[in-house]
Design a protein around this motif. Structure first.
Motif, PDB file in Angstrom:
ATOM      1  N   GLY A  21     -11.513   5.397   8.717  1.00 30.70           N
ATOM      2  CA  GLY A  21     -11.685   6.363   7.642  1.00 30.70           C
ATOM      3  C   GLY A  21     -10.398   7.068   7.265  1.00 30.70           C
ATOM      4  N   ILE A  22     -10.533   8.265   6.685  1.00 28.02           N
ATOM      5  CA  ILE A  22      -9.396   9.021   6.176  1.00 28.02           C
ATOM      6  C   ILE A  22      -8.560   9.577   7.328  1.00 28.02           C
ATOM      7  CG2 ILE A  22      -8.680  11.009   4.810  1.00 28.02           C
ATOM      8  CD1 ILE A  22      -9.796   8.804   3.131  1.00 28.02           C
ATOM      9  N   ALA A  23      -7.270   9.292   7.318  1.00 27.09           N
ATOM     10  CA  ALA A  23      -6.310   9.805   8.292  1.00 27.09           C
ATOM     11  C   ALA A  23      -4.927   9.480   7.759  1.00 27.09           C
ATOM     12  CB  ALA A  23      -6.529   9.182   9.666  1.00 27.09           C
ATOM     13  N   HIS A  24      -3.908   9.832   8.524  1.00 20.88           N
ATOM     14  CA  HIS A  24      -2.550   9.394   8.181  1.00 20.88           C
ATOM     15  C   HIS A  24      -2.070   8.337   9.170  1.00 20.88           C
ATOM     16  CE1 HIS A  24       1.259   9.832   6.044  1.00 20.88           C
ATOM     17  NE2 HIS A  24       1.834   9.624   7.213  1.00 20.88           N
ATOM     18  N   MET A  25      -2.303   8.596  10.469  1.00 24.16           N
ATOM     19  CA  MET A  25      -1.954   7.658  11.525  1.00 24.16           C
ATOM     20  C   MET A  25      -3.166   7.479  12.436  1.00 24.16           C
ATOM     21  SD  MET A  25       1.385   6.846  11.220  1.00 24.16           S
ATOM     22  CE  MET A  25       1.815   6.304  12.886  1.00 24.16           C
ATOM     23  N   ALA A 180      -3.838 -10.879   6.050  1.00 21.73           N
ATOM     24  CA  ALA A 180      -4.304  -9.974   4.995  1.00 21.73           C
ATOM     25  C   ALA A 180      -5.797 -10.180   4.826  1.00 21.73           C
ATOM     26  CB  ALA A 180      -3.570 -10.249   3.691  1.00 21.73           C
ATOM     27  N   GLU A 181      -6.530  -9.079   4.634  1.00 18.53           N
ATOM     28  CA  GLU A 181      -7.988  -9.140   4.556  1.00 18.53           C
ATOM     29  C   GLU A 181      -8.498  -8.196   3.480  1.00 18.53           C
ATOM     30  OE1 GLU A 181     -11.587  -9.332   7.771  1.00 18.53           O
ATOM     31  OE2 GLU A 181     -10.155  -7.703   8.012  1.00 18.53           O
ATOM     32  N   ALA A 182      -9.469  -8.657   2.712  1.00 14.54           N
ATOM     33  CA  ALA A 182     -10.134  -7.833   1.702  1.00 14.54           C
ATOM     34  C   ALA A 182     -11.604  -7.691   2.088  1.00 14.54           C
ATOM     35  CB  ALA A 182     -10.009  -8.455   0.322  1.00 14.54           C
ATOM     36  N   LEU A 183     -12.164  -6.476   1.897  1.00 12.03           N
ATOM     37  CA  LEU A 183     -13.527  -6.176   2.299  1.00 12.03           C
ATOM     38  C   LEU A 183     -14.353  -5.754   1.088  1.00 12.03           C
ATOM     39  CD1 LEU A 183     -11.464  -5.342   4.748  1.00 12.03           C
ATOM     40  CD2 LEU A 183     -13.538  -4.456   5.788  1.00 12.03           C
ATOM     41  N   PHE A 184     -15.578  -6.325   0.994  1.00 14.16           N
ATOM     42  CA  PHE A 184     -16.512  -6.032  -0.088  1.00 14.16           C
ATOM     43  C   PHE A 184     -17.859  -5.672   0.538  1.00 14.16           C
ATOM     44  CE2 PHE A 184     -13.371  -9.098  -1.329  1.00 14.16           C
ATOM     45  CZ  PHE A 184     -12.968  -8.712  -2.601  1.00 14.16           C
ATOM     46  N   ALA A 185     -18.609  -4.754  -0.088  1.00 14.49           N
ATOM     47  CA  ALA A 185     -19.850  -4.309   0.547  1.00 14.49           C
ATOM     48  C   ALA A 185     -20.872  -3.829  -0.472  1.00 14.49           C
ATOM     49  CB  ALA A 185     -19.560  -3.198   1.547  1.00 14.49           C
ATOM     50  N   TYR A 200     -15.665  -4.098  -4.138  1.00 10.63           N
ATOM     51  CA  TYR A 200     -14.501  -4.037  -3.254  1.00 10.63           C
ATOM     52  C   TYR A 200     -14.410  -2.667  -2.596  1.00 10.63           C
ATOM     53  CZ  TYR A 200      -9.578  -3.333  -2.038  1.00 10.63           C
ATOM     54  OH  TYR A 200      -8.417  -3.014  -1.387  1.00 10.63           O
ATOM     55  N   GLU A 201     -14.022  -2.637  -1.294  1.00 15.22           N
ATOM     56  CA  GLU A 201     -13.909  -1.379  -0.559  1.00 15.22           C
ATOM     57  C   GLU A 201     -12.491  -1.066  -0.110  1.00 15.22           C
ATOM     58  OE1 GLU A 201     -16.657  -1.367   2.759  1.00 15.22           O
ATOM     59  OE2 GLU A 201     -17.861   0.081   1.655  1.00 15.22           O
ATOM     60  N   GLU A 202     -11.824  -2.046   0.534  1.00 14.25           N
ATOM     61  CA  GLU A 202     -10.520  -1.782   1.130  1.00 14.25           C
ATOM     62  C   GLU A 202      -9.814  -3.080   1.469  1.00 14.25           C
ATOM     63  OE1 GLU A 202     -10.856  -0.681   5.523  1.00 14.25           O
ATOM     64  OE2 GLU A 202     -12.848  -0.129   4.780  1.00 14.25           O
ATOM     65  N   MET A 225      -1.197  -2.175  11.719  1.00 16.38           N
ATOM     66  CA  MET A 225      -2.092  -2.457  10.610  1.00 16.38           C
ATOM     67  C   MET A 225      -1.947  -1.386   9.542  1.00 16.38           C
ATOM     68  SD  MET A 225      -6.228  -3.119  10.464  1.00 16.38           S
ATOM     69  CE  MET A 225      -6.825  -1.426  10.520  1.00 16.38           C
ATOM     70  N   SER A 226      -1.868  -1.819   8.295  1.00 17.46           N
ATOM     71  CA  SER A 226      -1.888  -0.916   7.152  1.00 17.46           C
ATOM     72  C   SER A 226      -3.232  -1.071   6.464  1.00 17.46           C
ATOM     73  CB  SER A 226      -0.751  -1.253   6.182  1.00 17.46           C
ATOM     74  OG  SER A 226      -0.796  -0.417   5.046  1.00 17.46           O
ATOM     75  N   ASN A 227      -3.988   0.039   6.371  1.00 22.37           N
ATOM     76  CA  ASN A 227      -5.333   0.034   5.814  1.00 22.37           C
ATOM     77  C   ASN A 227      -5.316   0.762   4.472  1.00 22.37           C
ATOM     78  OD1 ASN A 227      -8.593   1.250   6.989  1.00 22.37           O
ATOM     79  ND2 ASN A 227      -8.077  -0.307   5.503  1.00 22.37           N
ATOM     80  N   LEU A 228      -5.522   0.003   3.376  1.00 19.22           N
ATOM     81  CA  LEU A 228      -5.520   0.561   2.028  1.00 19.22           C
ATOM     82  C   LEU A 228      -6.959   0.823   1.616  1.00 19.22           C
ATOM     83  CD1 LEU A 228      -2.716  -0.839   2.325  1.00 19.22           C
ATOM     84  CD2 LEU A 228      -2.851  -1.374  -0.100  1.00 19.22           C
ATOM     85  N   LEU A 229      -7.299   2.099   1.433  1.00 17.30           N
ATOM     86  CA  LEU A 229      -8.663   2.496   1.134  1.00 17.30           C
ATOM     87  C   LEU A 229      -8.848   2.722  -0.362  1.00 17.30           C
ATOM     88  CD1 LEU A 229      -9.134   5.123   4.001  1.00 17.30           C
ATOM     89  CD2 LEU A 229      -9.811   2.725   4.017  1.00 17.30           C
TER      90      LEU A 229
END
Length: 251
Positions: A21-25, A180-185, A200-202, A225-229
């Motif tokens: 979820g939401i965070a910086h690190m 690289a991975e794309a997530l849909f829900a 698309y989610e992230e 890992m870089s998580n783009l929300l």
């Protein structure tokens, strides 16, 4: 769970961090056991326990507060050198925080999840480099701490991953793994009929260094890992990850 390296007909994978979820690190640590099933040719099992912590969105301390506990068990079957499939069951207990300062726990402060998923792999070897495409389908059921339905009670999620494994020595005990991975829900909300639109989610981008020890039955993985929300990548979370996998303890 984000990258798989195909070494001969055996799957070698690090234990990738879940989204927090939401965070910086954020940080992630896991201990796993991977076992070949000798009486079932091409089969292996993988069990692990993992824990994650994270920062607030306005600081850089990845171990500031608890985020998740994961128990996971998976079976994998290598059909041939190109195709492989897996199925698994997972239990997760995740801390839920408010998105505004001072980012305290929500009420209730945790959410439970029971997850079932399956994966289909296609491997494409190019000389020493291994390329792979992975399709993962998940069924996620959420509960409050008292096992009541939260606002989002059920989710169906699809994940498409592209990955590359590069051996760094002839014995293939040192490897660089990127992906690289794309997530849909689509989700079902409590009190509402039907599901939300499939969307698309992230996205998740990873880079791992993996080392299989020669004299001890362990594989060590360290990565980022870089998580783009969000649809516009409006928020990015940076993960530091480390895991230890005990290879074939029951010979």
């Amino acid at each position: 769970m984000l990258l798989v390296a195909a070494l001969c007909r055996e799957s070698k994978a690090q234990i990738s961090p879940p989204g927090l979820g939401i965070a910086h690190m954020a940080d992630w640590f896991a201990l796993g056991i991977r076992q070949k099933l000798k009486r079932r040719k091409g089969w292996q099992s993988m069990s692990y326990i993992g824990m994650g912590r994270k920062s607030n969105p306005d600081n850089y301390n990845p171990a500031l507060k608890p985020a998740i506990l994961v128990l996971n068990h998976e079976f994998t079957h290598a059909v041939n050198t190109h195709y492989q499939y897996a199925f698994a069951l997972s239990y997760r207990r995740q801390d839920e925080y408010l998105d505004r300062a001072p980012y305290k726990h929500q009420r209730p402060g945790t959410q439970q999840e029971i997850r079932a998923y399956g994966r289909l792999y296609y491997f494409l070897p190019l000389r020493r480099i291994k390329l792979a495409a992975v399709l993962r389908q998940e069924l996620r059921k959420f509960y409050t701490p008292a096992f009541h339905n939260p606002e989002e009670s059920l989710q169906l999620r699809s994940r498409l991953r592209l990955q590359m494994t590069v051996p760094l020595n002839k014995q293939k005990t040192h490897r660089l793994i990127t992906g690289a991975e794309a997530l849909f829900a689509t989700s079902q909300l409590t009190g509402h009929a039907g599901f939300t639109p499939f969307a698309y989610e992230e996205s998740r981008f990873t880079c791992y260094y993996s080392w299989t020890l020669k004299k001890l039955p362990f594989t060590l993985d360290v990565g980022y890992m870089s998580n783009l929300l969000g649809k516009t990548a409006s928020h990015v979370v940076h993960y530091l990850a480390f895991d230890i996998i005990w290879e074939n303890p029951f010979r």
